[in-house]
Scaffold this active site. Sequence first.
Site, PDB file in Angstrom:
ATOM      1  N   GLY A 212     105.146  35.881  74.533  1.00 22.29           N
ATOM      2  CA  GLY A 212     104.393  36.891  74.356  1.00 22.29           C
ATOM      3  C   GLY A 212     103.844  38.027  75.504  1.00 22.29           C
ATOM      4  O   GLY A 212     104.359  38.202  76.104  1.00 22.29           O
ATOM      5  N   ASN A 213     102.702  38.548  75.002  1.00 25.63           N
ATOM      6  CA  ASN A 213     102.099  39.620  75.959  1.00 25.63           C
ATOM      7  C   ASN A 213     100.721  39.532  75.947  1.00 25.63           C
ATOM      8  O   ASN A 213     100.090  38.674  75.193  1.00 25.63           O
ATOM      9  CB  ASN A 213     102.695  41.087  75.563  1.00 25.63           C
ATOM     10  N   ARG A 214     100.133  40.476  76.941  1.00 22.54           N
ATOM     11  CA  ARG A 214      98.576  40.421  77.003  1.00 22.54           C
ATOM     12  C   ARG A 214      97.726  41.281  76.132  1.00 22.54           C
ATOM     13  O   ARG A 214      96.607  41.342  76.166  1.00 22.54           O
ATOM     14  CB  ARG A 214      98.364  40.753  78.373  1.00 22.54           C
ATOM     15  N   SER A 215      98.401  41.859  75.101  1.00 21.95           N
ATOM     16  CA  SER A 215      97.675  42.599  74.037  1.00 21.95           C
ATOM     17  C   SER A 215      96.598  42.066  73.390  1.00 21.95           C
ATOM     18  O   SER A 215      96.918  40.766  72.790  1.00 21.95           O
ATOM     19  CB  SER A 215      98.750  43.085  73.154  1.00 21.95           C
ATOM     20  N   ALA A 278     101.635  45.395  69.795  1.00 18.87           N
ATOM     21  CA  ALA A 278     102.477  45.329  71.102  1.00 18.87           C
ATOM     22  C   ALA A 278     103.668  44.410  70.566  1.00 18.87           C
ATOM     23  O   ALA A 278     103.338  42.869  70.995  1.00 18.87           O
ATOM     24  CB  ALA A 278     101.983  44.928  72.341  1.00 18.87           C
TER      25      ALA A 278
END
Length: 405
Positions: A212-215, A278
Amino acid sequence: MKNLNGMHITLYVSGSIAAYKSAVLCRLLIKAGADVQVVLTAAAAQFVTPLTFQTLTQRPVLTDLFSATSEDPIKHISVADWTDIAIVAPASADLLAKMAHGLADDAASSTLLATVAPKFVAPAMNSHMWQNPATQRNVAQLRADGVHFIDPGVGFLAEGYSGSGRLAEPEAIVDALSDFIRTSGQQLLAGRTVLVSAGGTREAIDPVRYIGNRSSGKMGYALARAARALGAQVTLVTTAPLPDPSGIATVRVESAAQMQQEMTDRFATSDITLMAAAVADFAPAEVAKHKIKKQPDTTGLDLQLQKTPDILASLGKRKRSDQFLLGFAAETDDLLKNASAKLAAKGADMFAANDVSNPAIGFGSDNNRVTLLTKDEDPLQLETASKDDLALNILKQIAIKLRDN
């Protein structure tokens, strides 16, 4: 930060078990800078006493048409004239009926009838009462009269079962009032349908792990709220663990593939699509059926990754000339160069470029700064602001382009 500084807000509380939440709402309105006057119906006073609200507001609570004083002999008229915004929360079926038919047989209904300021109602009642055709006729009439609704939620009711009719959370009500004030009541997107994506996608490795990502999804949620405040019908497709925003159809997904499906299904009927999510660029080629165990005889784990679907590009290929498509370019370097390349390649009408390497305006922050890129036009930099204010500015720019076209 919600800013209601100096606003005269009259809070009407009618008979409902949800009346206890009105005390919380009153406190939040005051904390946001508003001056609050409370009007209680007789039924509401059975749930929460006038003293509670008098203590919170430091103002006498209006409960009776016939309690005039020599200083203010026509109290309900003076309160109506003082009001900048009226909010009925909770709004019972009885009070909605009185408002729809112009009845004025107590302090609350009489003051509301005399109020020319914008009116908001947040209904709360049993689901059968809310869905009753008579109530829905009254709601339709009030909407036609220009009354703003903060729709009830679905959840556990006082009767012991789940259904629609729960009072919107106090924070959501404050958001709605704040958004209305920030837009000055402008319905720039009235009659438009807006589709928004939010949050970072999660691409499963095994049943418990993901890429995943930090969005945080905050920017997408801000865009959805701003679009609704400007009069649009809004659908939000999100991965973010944030509460469903009031009055917005919310669809929850996890992966890029799921988001692509939901966005594609709704795209053709949307006038404006805001791709704020994102989306992960890569996902595991295979998802393990069971949790991958750490093996004592190995030092690492090799993952075979494959590209995820390019949702924005696929929507860009489907876009009609009467639709508007906005993409986001979250970059850590060469901001305008990278965003310009995406604008040329994705088929979007506009790109919002933001520098996520700056923690003050990056993923998870409450503020943001973007540069808007449109084909054959100079970049337009929007200064650092709260994501709510920035979302409103972005949508105003889109509304201008729609009007000019």
